[in-house]
Design a protein around this motif. Sequence first.
Motif, PDB file in Angstrom:
ATOM      1  N   ALA A 277      -0.715  -8.543 -22.237  1.00  0.00           N
ATOM      2  CA  ALA A 277      -2.301  -8.908 -22.092  1.00  0.00           C
ATOM      3  C   ALA A 277      -2.271  -9.375 -20.620  1.00  0.00           C
ATOM      4  N   VAL A 278      -1.478 -10.353 -20.358  1.00  0.00           N
ATOM      5  CA  VAL A 278      -1.275 -10.992 -18.939  1.00  0.00           C
ATOM      6  C   VAL A 278      -1.123  -9.888 -17.956  1.00  0.00           C
ATOM      7  N   MET A 279      -0.487  -8.973 -17.976  1.00  0.00           N
ATOM      8  CA  MET A 279      -0.236  -7.730 -16.960  1.00  0.00           C
ATOM      9  C   MET A 279      -1.547  -6.917 -17.000  1.00  0.00           C
ATOM     10  N   VAL A 280      -2.078  -6.713 -18.032  1.00  0.00           N
ATOM     11  CA  VAL A 280      -3.203  -5.696 -17.905  1.00  0.00           C
ATOM     12  C   VAL A 280      -4.514  -6.547 -17.360  1.00  0.00           C
ATOM     13  N   SER A 281      -4.711  -7.994 -17.549  1.00  0.00           N
ATOM     14  CA  SER A 281      -5.803  -8.733 -16.940  1.00  0.00           C
ATOM     15  C   SER A 281      -5.396  -8.728 -15.356  1.00  0.00           C
ATOM     16  N   SER A 282      -4.195  -9.034 -14.956  1.00  0.00           N
ATOM     17  CA  SER A 282      -3.662  -9.131 -13.691  1.00  0.00           C
ATOM     18  C   SER A 282      -4.195  -8.094 -12.930  1.00  0.00           C
ATOM     19  N   PHE A 283      -3.941  -6.613 -13.447  1.00  0.00           N
ATOM     20  CA  PHE A 283      -4.284  -5.359 -12.939  1.00  0.00           C
ATOM     21  C   PHE A 283      -5.728  -5.482 -12.549  1.00  0.00           C
ATOM     22  N   ALA A 284      -6.478  -5.602 -13.650  1.00  0.00           N
ATOM     23  CA  ALA A 284      -7.918  -5.799 -13.500  1.00  0.00           C
ATOM     24  C   ALA A 284      -8.363  -6.597 -12.306  1.00  0.00           C
ATOM     25  N   ALA A 285      -7.685  -7.849 -12.422  1.00  0.00           N
ATOM     26  CA  ALA A 285      -8.122  -8.746 -11.229  1.00  0.00           C
ATOM     27  C   ALA A 285      -7.599  -8.321  -9.861  1.00  0.00           C
ATOM     28  N   ILE A 286      -6.731  -7.619  -9.820  1.00  0.00           N
ATOM     29  CA  ILE A 286      -6.200  -6.935  -8.444  1.00  0.00           C
ATOM     30  C   ILE A 286      -7.268  -5.925  -8.249  1.00  0.00           C
ATOM     31  N   THR A 287      -7.611  -5.078  -9.064  1.00  0.00           N
ATOM     32  CA  THR A 287      -8.374  -4.025  -8.776  1.00  0.00           C
ATOM     33  C   THR A 287     -10.017  -4.681  -8.374  1.00  0.00           C
ATOM     34  N   VAL A 288     -10.377  -5.569  -9.129  1.00  0.00           N
ATOM     35  CA  VAL A 288     -11.911  -6.266  -8.953  1.00  0.00           C
ATOM     36  C   VAL A 288     -11.556  -6.869  -7.196  1.00  0.00           C
ATOM     37  N   ALA A 289     -10.573  -7.655  -7.157  1.00  0.00           N
ATOM     38  CA  ALA A 289     -10.623  -8.272  -5.717  1.00  0.00           C
ATOM     39  C   ALA A 289     -10.434  -7.406  -4.832  1.00  0.00           C
ATOM     40  N   GLY A 290      -9.609  -6.332  -5.061  1.00  0.00           N
ATOM     41  CA  GLY A 290      -9.316  -5.150  -4.036  1.00  0.00           C
ATOM     42  C   GLY A 290     -10.739  -4.487  -3.531  1.00  0.00           C
ATOM     43  N   LEU A 291     -11.451  -4.040  -4.645  1.00  0.00           N
ATOM     44  CA  LEU A 291     -12.688  -3.736  -4.418  1.00  0.00           C
ATOM     45  C   LEU A 291     -13.549  -4.401  -3.738  1.00  0.00           C
ATOM     46  N   LEU A 292     -13.856  -5.657  -3.834  1.00  0.00           N
ATOM     47  CA  LEU A 292     -14.771  -6.602  -3.262  1.00  0.00           C
ATOM     48  C   LEU A 292     -14.253  -7.167  -2.029  1.00  0.00           C
ATOM     49  N   ILE A 293     -12.896  -7.424  -1.875  1.00  0.00           N
ATOM     50  CA  ILE A 293     -12.634  -8.103  -0.668  1.00  0.00           C
ATOM     51  C   ILE A 293     -11.903  -7.141   0.369  1.00  0.00           C
ATOM     52  N   ILE A 294     -11.157  -6.126   0.096  1.00  0.00           N
ATOM     53  CA  ILE A 294     -10.603  -5.325   1.169  1.00  0.00           C
ATOM     54  C   ILE A 294     -11.608  -4.587   1.873  1.00  0.00           C
ATOM     55  N   PRO A 295     -12.640  -4.062   1.424  1.00  0.00           N
ATOM     56  CA  PRO A 295     -13.825  -3.541   2.479  1.00  0.00           C
ATOM     57  C   PRO A 295     -14.210  -4.433   3.488  1.00  0.00           C
ATOM     58  N   ARG A 296     -14.530  -5.815   2.896  1.00  0.00           N
ATOM     59  CA  ARG A 296     -15.210  -6.736   3.764  1.00  0.00           C
ATOM     60  C   ARG A 296     -14.084  -7.209   4.923  1.00  0.00           C
ATOM     61  N   LEU A 297     -12.816  -7.391   4.501  1.00  0.00           N
ATOM     62  CA  LEU A 297     -11.622  -7.635   5.436  1.00  0.00           C
ATOM     63  C   LEU A 297     -11.409  -6.763   6.479  1.00  0.00           C
ATOM     64  N   TYR A 298     -11.712  -5.456   5.925  1.00  0.00           N
ATOM     65  CA  TYR A 298     -11.347  -4.286   6.927  1.00  0.00           C
ATOM     66  C   TYR A 298     -12.594  -4.473   7.966  1.00  0.00           C
ATOM     67  N   GLY A 299     -13.616  -4.597   7.507  1.00  0.00           N
ATOM     68  CA  GLY A 299     -14.886  -4.778   8.365  1.00  0.00           C
ATOM     69  C   GLY A 299     -14.728  -6.021   9.245  1.00  0.00           C
ATOM     70  N   ALA A 300     -14.306  -7.155   8.904  1.00  0.00           N
ATOM     71  CA  ALA A 300     -14.231  -8.437   9.674  1.00  0.00           C
ATOM     72  C   ALA A 300     -13.204  -7.938  10.677  1.00  0.00           C
ATOM     73  N   ILE A 301     -11.978  -7.392  10.283  1.00  0.00           N
ATOM     74  CA  ILE A 301     -10.800  -7.124  11.479  1.00  0.00           C
ATOM     75  C   ILE A 301     -11.207  -6.023  12.351  1.00  0.00           C
ATOM     76  N   ALA A 302     -11.970  -5.095  11.879  1.00  0.00           N
ATOM     77  CA  ALA A 302     -12.504  -3.975  13.039  1.00  0.00           C
ATOM     78  C   ALA A 302     -13.549  -4.602  13.768  1.00  0.00           C
ATOM     79  N   ALA A 303     -14.386  -5.587  13.495  1.00  0.00           N
ATOM     80  CA  ALA A 303     -15.107  -6.470  14.235  1.00  0.00           C
ATOM     81  C   ALA A 303     -14.423  -7.143  15.451  1.00  0.00           C
ATOM     82  N   LEU A 304     -13.239  -7.329  15.116  1.00  0.00           N
ATOM     83  CA  LEU A 304     -12.616  -8.054  15.995  1.00  0.00           C
ATOM     84  C   LEU A 304     -12.285  -7.257  17.441  1.00  0.00           C
ATOM     85  N   PHE A 305     -11.838  -6.178  16.789  1.00  0.00           N
ATOM     86  CA  PHE A 305     -11.043  -5.302  17.853  1.00  0.00           C
ATOM     87  C   PHE A 305     -12.065  -4.064  18.395  1.00  0.00           C
ATOM     88  N   PHE A 306     -13.154  -3.843  17.822  1.00  0.00           N
ATOM     89  CA  PHE A 306     -13.997  -2.942  18.302  1.00  0.00           C
ATOM     90  C   PHE A 306     -15.306  -3.352  18.785  1.00  0.00           C
TER      91      PHE A 306
END
Length: 151
Positions: free
Chosen positions: A122-151
Amino acid sequence: MSHEVPTPPTKRSGKSSPVDRQFSWKIANSLLISFKYAWQGITYAFGTQRNFRIHVAIGSLAVSLGVALSLTGLELAIISLTIGLVLTLELLNTAIESVVDLTVEQTYHELAKIAKDCAAGAVMVSSFAAITVAGLLIIPRLYGAIAALFF
Ligand SMILES: Nc1ncnc2c1ncn2[C@@H]1O[C@H](COP(=O)(O)OP(=O)(O)OP(=O)(O)O)[C@@H](O)[C@H]1O
């Protein structure tokens, strides 16, 4: 490992519980005392469960990153909910492990294995869900912020 078992109170003090839980060693009579025992459970899990500490660290990092990347209130709420779910299931996993150990002690039992494995699952299932949610919401913004620093 030996545990010091506190002496049970001789007489229950305060108001009686609406349900007479005769097998309970002690019943918390006030909200404040209930919070105290709940906090003791959280500190026990934090002190003894490595996975709980890892999840607290990752969860704090995810929320901090979310705030730093100016995620919306709704996005932060979704991330907080998924982190809360993981930590809640970690606490329940710890509780189930304790009850199983109390019941079977150091003997192998197939049902004890099922209970512990399912709780861990049960812990593992919820962890995968949390990683998916955080990844979907944070990674695109993080990528955008890093890209904005260099381009
Ligand atoms: N009494 C038992 N009978 C059968 N199998 C057991 C028993 N106790 C533990 N196990 C097996 O060992 C595994 C690890 O048990 P343990 O109590 O160490 O959990 P844990 O490693 O603390 O789990 P988690 O990492 O989820 O907190 C269980 O998932 C289960 O498969």
